[in-house]
Structure formats: structure tokens, C-alpha cells
Write a protein that holds these residues in place. Structure first.
Motif, PDB file in Angstrom:
ATOM      1  N   GLN A  26       0.843  -1.186   0.000  1.00 18.13           N
ATOM      2  CA  GLN A  26       0.000   0.000   0.000  1.00 18.13           C
ATOM      3  C   GLN A  26       0.885   1.246   0.000  1.00 18.13           C
ATOM      4  OE1 GLN A  26      -2.617   0.916   3.439  1.00 18.13           O
ATOM      5  NE2 GLN A  26      -4.246   0.564   1.971  1.00 18.13           N
ATOM      6  N   ALA A  27       0.664   2.117  -0.959  1.00 20.19           N
ATOM      7  CA  ALA A  27       1.514   3.294  -1.096  1.00 20.19           C
ATOM      8  C   ALA A  27       0.796   4.516  -0.540  1.00 20.19           C
ATOM      9  CB  ALA A  27       1.866   3.515  -2.565  1.00 20.19           C
ATOM     10  N   ASP A  28       0.994   4.815   0.723  1.00 17.31           N
ATOM     11  CA  ASP A  28       0.337   5.970   1.329  1.00 17.31           C
ATOM     12  C   ASP A  28       0.909   7.265   0.776  1.00 17.31           C
ATOM     13  OD1 ASP A  28      -1.385   4.563   3.052  1.00 17.31           O
ATOM     14  OD2 ASP A  28       0.275   4.159   4.409  1.00 17.31           O
ATOM     15  N   VAL A  29       0.015   8.194   0.442  1.00 17.45           N
ATOM     16  CA  VAL A  29       0.408   9.502  -0.067  1.00 17.45           C
ATOM     17  C   VAL A  29       0.192  10.536   1.026  1.00 17.45           C
ATOM     18  CG1 VAL A  29       0.000  11.247  -1.845  1.00 17.45           C
ATOM     19  CG2 VAL A  29      -0.320   8.823  -2.389  1.00 17.45           C
ATOM     20  N   VAL A  30       1.196  11.354   1.269  1.00 28.46           N
ATOM     21  CA  VAL A  30       1.076  12.450   2.234  1.00 28.46           C
ATOM     22  C   VAL A  30       1.249  13.765   1.485  1.00 28.46           C
ATOM     23  CG1 VAL A  30       2.123  13.591   4.238  1.00 28.46           C
ATOM     24  CG2 VAL A  30       1.822  11.109   4.234  1.00 28.46           C
ATOM     25  N   ALA A  31       0.257  14.651   1.599  1.00 27.34           N
ATOM     26  CA  ALA A  31       0.322  15.979   0.986  1.00 27.34           C
ATOM     27  C   ALA A  31       0.539  17.020   2.071  1.00 27.34           C
ATOM     28  CB  ALA A  31      -0.969  16.274   0.224  1.00 27.34           C
ATOM     29  N   SER A  32       1.284  18.073   1.736  1.00 27.20           N
ATOM     30  CA  SER A  32       1.581  19.106   2.733  1.00 27.20           C
ATOM     31  C   SER A  32       0.333  19.897   3.101  1.00 27.20           C
ATOM     32  CB  SER A  32       2.652  20.054   2.185  1.00 27.20           C
ATOM     33  OG  SER A  32       2.211  20.646   0.967  1.00 27.20           O
ATOM     34  N   LEU A  78       4.837   8.360  -0.861  1.00 21.61           N
ATOM     35  CA  LEU A  78       4.936   9.527  -1.738  1.00 21.61           C
ATOM     36  C   LEU A  78       4.555  10.767  -0.939  1.00 21.61           C
ATOM     37  CD1 LEU A  78       5.391  10.763  -4.549  1.00 21.61           C
ATOM     38  CD2 LEU A  78       2.965  10.351  -5.036  1.00 21.61           C
ATOM     39  N   VAL A  79       5.403  11.801  -0.999  1.00 21.47           N
ATOM     40  CA  VAL A  79       5.134  13.074  -0.331  1.00 21.47           C
ATOM     41  C   VAL A  79       4.987  14.159  -1.398  1.00 21.47           C
ATOM     42  CG1 VAL A  79       6.041  14.818   1.257  1.00 21.47           C
ATOM     43  CG2 VAL A  79       6.377  12.387   1.755  1.00 21.47           C
ATOM     44  N   VAL A  80       3.868  14.878  -1.357  1.00 24.69           N
ATOM     45  CA  VAL A  80       3.570  15.908  -2.354  1.00 24.69           C
ATOM     46  C   VAL A  80       3.540  17.272  -1.661  1.00 24.69           C
ATOM     47  CG1 VAL A  80       1.967  16.667  -4.147  1.00 24.69           C
ATOM     48  CG2 VAL A  80       2.130  14.231  -3.587  1.00 24.69           C
ATOM     49  N   TRP A  81       4.354  18.203  -2.155  1.00 23.30           N
ATOM     50  CA  TRP A  81       4.376  19.550  -1.576  1.00 23.30           C
ATOM     51  C   TRP A  81       4.744  20.547  -2.652  1.00 23.30           C
ATOM     52  CZ3 TRP A  81       9.353  21.865   0.435  1.00 23.30           C
ATOM     53  CH2 TRP A  81      10.480  21.153   0.002  1.00 23.30           C
ATOM     54  N   VAL A  82       4.643  21.850  -2.346  1.00 22.43           N
ATOM     55  CA  VAL A  82       4.941  22.882  -3.338  1.00 22.43           C
ATOM     56  C   VAL A  82       6.434  23.132  -3.420  1.00 22.43           C
ATOM     57  CG1 VAL A  82       4.633  25.319  -3.958  1.00 22.43           C
ATOM     58  CG2 VAL A  82       2.687  24.000  -3.118  1.00 22.43           C
ATOM     59  N   GLY A  83       7.045  23.518  -2.293  1.00 12.40           N
ATOM     60  CA  GLY A  83       8.469  23.838  -2.264  1.00 12.40           C
ATOM     61  C   GLY A  83       8.799  24.653  -1.031  1.00 12.40           C
ATOM     62  N   PRO A  84      10.073  24.819  -0.723  1.00 11.06           N
ATOM     63  CA  PRO A  84      10.480  25.460   0.527  1.00 11.06           C
ATOM     64  C   PRO A  84      10.050  26.916   0.661  1.00 11.06           C
ATOM     65  CG  PRO A  84      12.383  25.080  -0.913  1.00 11.06           C
ATOM     66  CD  PRO A  84      11.235  24.350  -1.513  1.00 11.06           C
ATOM     67  N   GLU A  85       9.796  27.602  -0.457  1.00  7.13           N
ATOM     68  CA  GLU A  85       9.344  28.992  -0.351  1.00  7.13           C
ATOM     69  C   GLU A  85       7.910  29.079   0.147  1.00  7.13           C
ATOM     70  OE1 GLU A  85       9.963  30.822  -4.108  1.00  7.13           O
ATOM     71  OE2 GLU A  85      12.121  31.037  -3.834  1.00  7.13           O
ATOM     72  N   MET A  86       7.148  27.984   0.026  1.00  2.33           N
ATOM     73  CA  MET A  86       5.784  27.951   0.552  1.00  2.33           C
ATOM     74  C   MET A  86       5.741  27.248   1.900  1.00  2.33           C
ATOM     75  SD  MET A  86       2.609  28.417   0.780  1.00  2.33           S
ATOM     76  CE  MET A  86       2.382  29.407  -0.687  1.00  2.33           C
ATOM     77  N   GLU A  87       6.147  25.988   1.933  1.00  2.00           N
ATOM     78  CA  GLU A  87       6.086  25.224   3.183  1.00  2.00           C
ATOM     79  C   GLU A  87       7.501  25.082   3.743  1.00  2.00           C
ATOM     80  OE1 GLU A  87       5.436  23.862   0.118  1.00  2.00           O
ATOM     81  OE2 GLU A  87       3.703  22.523   0.227  1.00  2.00           O
ATOM     82  N   LEU A 103       7.805  14.525  -4.296  1.00  3.04           N
ATOM     83  CA  LEU A 103       7.270  15.260  -5.440  1.00  3.04           C
ATOM     84  C   LEU A 103       7.116  16.732  -5.054  1.00  3.04           C
ATOM     85  CD1 LEU A 103       6.210  15.431  -8.288  1.00  3.04           C
ATOM     86  CD2 LEU A 103       3.976  14.673  -7.469  1.00  3.04           C
ATOM     87  N   GLU A 104       8.074  17.548  -5.499  1.00  2.00           N
ATOM     88  CA  GLU A 104       8.072  18.990  -5.232  1.00  2.00           C
ATOM     89  C   GLU A 104       7.555  19.688  -6.487  1.00  2.00           C
ATOM     90  OE1 GLU A 104      11.339  22.493  -4.218  1.00  2.00           O
ATOM     91  OE2 GLU A 104      11.862  20.402  -3.808  1.00  2.00           O
ATOM     92  N   ILE A 105       6.341  20.220  -6.395  1.00  2.00           N
ATOM     93  CA  ILE A 105       5.642  20.730  -7.579  1.00  2.00           C
ATOM     94  C   ILE A 105       6.378  21.901  -8.237  1.00  2.00           C
ATOM     95  CG2 ILE A 105       3.445  21.638  -8.455  1.00  2.00           C
ATOM     96  CD1 ILE A 105       3.255  18.783  -7.342  1.00  2.00           C
TER      97      ILE A 105
END
Length: 319
Positions: A26-32, A78-87, A103-105
């Protein structure tokens, strides 16, 4: 009798273990933040769970990770986020992840050309002492405001579509056996997004020339995409109150009826909005850039865009 029970127990345990080995991982996805969770939930629907780090009511601008959050990030597939300037809170834990799980958008090659400049720091407090204090606070906790670009990328339907494609690709690598379902989910997301986009364009077209002020500089992607006419924002950094000069400029425009609405946010309902609007004909609305009242589901991202559009239209139309 006890012996039989024990043997049954061991047999069932062995059977359960063998069964678990044959099941796909099972591939858990975590979004910021929640809107990225909305996009991920659309792609992962029926395939794997999606979790969101930022709690409802918290701000992405100053959140501090708890030990349980760090554990969730480490355990995620899998970790999904925008980038260090946001989070800024994601910078260190994300750096420790293998590339395939991170995954850094904002750094996606397809996204980079679509980034728009962030607002200038034209709304800092006016006196030198406040300015110095504000800048120190900024430096300490709000690094994303010092970046060149506006990083509220989930408010761009175009970038969100690219994010969905990227999430699909990452999950396909993790779970190739779920290709048919992942493909179908992506196709459905793209279809619903296109339909919602058309509906919102029609809804906002009649109010596209009406001026308004938003509380903070978050909505540029949405506004540009739908041709809206913002008069400005109270602040670039929602944690710092705008200075007297900035408030005077805004009030002058409200008195001269150059704007019909001022928008607060669920996380930020500052008294300055009420004070500036007092005695004018301007209407007050609320924009929710995080979709705090929407639950994760296959349709949550299009619901989020539709809700935001409705919030704009309601105030600008005077409904």
C-alpha cells in the motif's frame, strides 16, 4: 481443547501472513496542504489512502511539524508539496526522502515556465522600528515570502493538472498493478477539471471588471486564469499587519468606490478589514484558499475551485 485453539491460532496467523505477502504494497500519499491532498485524492481514489499534514485552521505560512508529522512523512511512499518557499516546515524532512518519494511541484520542468512573480513588499509597516521587527519576524518564520515567485500553485487549474499527471506517474511507478485504475482516475480528473473550468469562466465573466481587495497575496494564479480585476491586497505576509500608509491607500480607494468588495480568510479575520471598510458601501466576503470545509474525495479539487469561484461571485455580484 486448548491445544486445538492454539493450533488454529497459529494456522490462521500463518495464513494471514502468507496472504499479506501476496497483496500489493500500500503506497500511502502524504500531501503538505489540503488542496494538494484534493488533487492526490482524485488520482489515488480506490487505490491508496491520502493524508494531509496541515490541520484545518492552521496556516501553511507558519506551521511547525509535530513528531507525529515527521513520522508520517518518513513512512509515506509519496510526499507531495509545493516547495520550501511555501512550506518552510517541509524543507528538512523532504530533503531526507529518496527522490522517488519526493514530489516537489514548484521544481517540475513543466511548472517552472508557469510561475508568476510574487508581490513586492509594498505593505510592510511604515515606521522603521516596526519595519525592522517585521523583517526579523519574516526572516525567522516566513521564508516563502522572500522568494521571487508566488507559490500558491494549487490555485492554478493549469498547474494543478500538471501536478495530477505527476502524481499519477509516481503512483504508477510504486503500484504498476493498479495502472488501469490510476489511468481511469487521471482521465476523470482531467475531464471534470475541464468542465469545471468552463463553468467557472462563465460564472466569473460578468464580474471580471469589478475591483476588490484580498487579505493576502495568494490568489494571483486563479485571478489571472479567470481574468479578474483585483485592486490589491492588504498584505504579502498574512502574519504581519499592514502599515498605516497601506491602509490609508486602501481606504481611499474604497471611499472613491474603486472596489466593491474586501475579502477576509477563514484563518485570518483581522480587525483592519472591518476598520478600513467602516462607513463605506463596500461589501465584505471570505475567500478560503485552502478549502478547509471540504473533505478529501475524488471530486474534492473541483469542489474547491467551484467554492472559491462562488465566494468571489457572491460578493462581487452583491448576492
Amino acid at each position: 481443547m486448548l491445544h486445538i485453539k492454539k493450533s488454529h491460532f497459529f494456522t490462521l496467523t500463518a495464513l494471514a501472513f502468507a496472504t499479506s505477502l501476496s497483496l500489493p504494497a500500500q503506497a500511502d500519499v502524504v500531501a503538505s496542504v489540503k488542496p494538494l491532498g484534493f488533487i492526490a485524492a482524485a488520482i489515488a481514489d480506490g487505490v491508496t489512502p491520502v493524508d494531509v499534514l496541515l490541520p484545518d485552521g492552521a496556516s501553511e505560512h507558519d506551521y511547525a511539524l509535530r513528531p507525529s508529522d515527521i513520522k508520517r512523512i518518513k513512512n509515506a511512499d509519496l510526499v507531495v508539496w509545493v516547495g520550501p518557499e511555501m512550506e518552510a516546515f517541509m524543507t528538512k524532512p523532504a530533503a531526507e526522502l529518496p527522490a522517488g518519494k519526493n514530489l516537489e511541484i514548484a521544481v517540475m520542468p513543466e511548472v517552472k515556465p508557469l510561475l508568476v512573480k510574487g508581490a513586492e513588499d509594498d505593505d510592510h509597516p511604515d515606521d522603521a522600528a516596526s519595519q525592522e521587527s517585521a523583517e526579523a519576524h519574516d526572516e525567522e518564520a516566513h521564508h516563502h515570502h522572500h522568494g521571487e515567485f508566488n507559490m500558491h500553485l494549487w490555485l492554478s487549474p493549469q498547474i494543478s493538472k500538471l501536478a495530477a499527471v505527476a502524481i499519477h506517474g509516481k503512483l504508477l511507478e510504486l503500484m504498476p498493478e493498479s495502472k488501469a485504475k490510476l489511468d481511469a482516475n487521471l482521465q476523470r480528473f482531467e475531464r471534470e477539471l475541464a468542465d469545471t473550468d468552463k463553468h467557472i469562466s462563465a460564472q466569473l465573466a460578468p464580474v471580471s471588471n469589478k475591483g476588490y481587495f484580498v487579505f493576502h497575496d495568494a490568489y494571483t494564479y486563479f485571478e489571472k486564469h479567470y481574468g479578474l480585476s483585483p485592486s490589491g491586497h492588504f498584505t504579502v505576509n498574512p502574519e504581519i499587519q499592514p502599515g498605516a500608509q497601506r491602509l490609508h491607500q486602501i481606504r481611499t480607494q474604497l471611499v472613491e468606490q474603486k472596489a466593491v468588495c474586501v475579502f477576509a480568510e477563514p484563518q485570518f479575520r483581522p480587525a483592519v478589514i472591518d476598520a478600513v471598510a467602516r462607513g463605506t458601501q463596500v461589501r465584505k466576503g471570505t475567500l478560503d484558499p485552502l478549502g478547509t470545509n471540504i473533505s478529501l474525495s475524488q471530486d474534492s479539487y473541483v469542489k474547491f475551485l467551484s467554492q472559491l469561484s462562488g465566494q468571489y461571485a457572491s460578493c462581487l455580484n452583491g448576492a
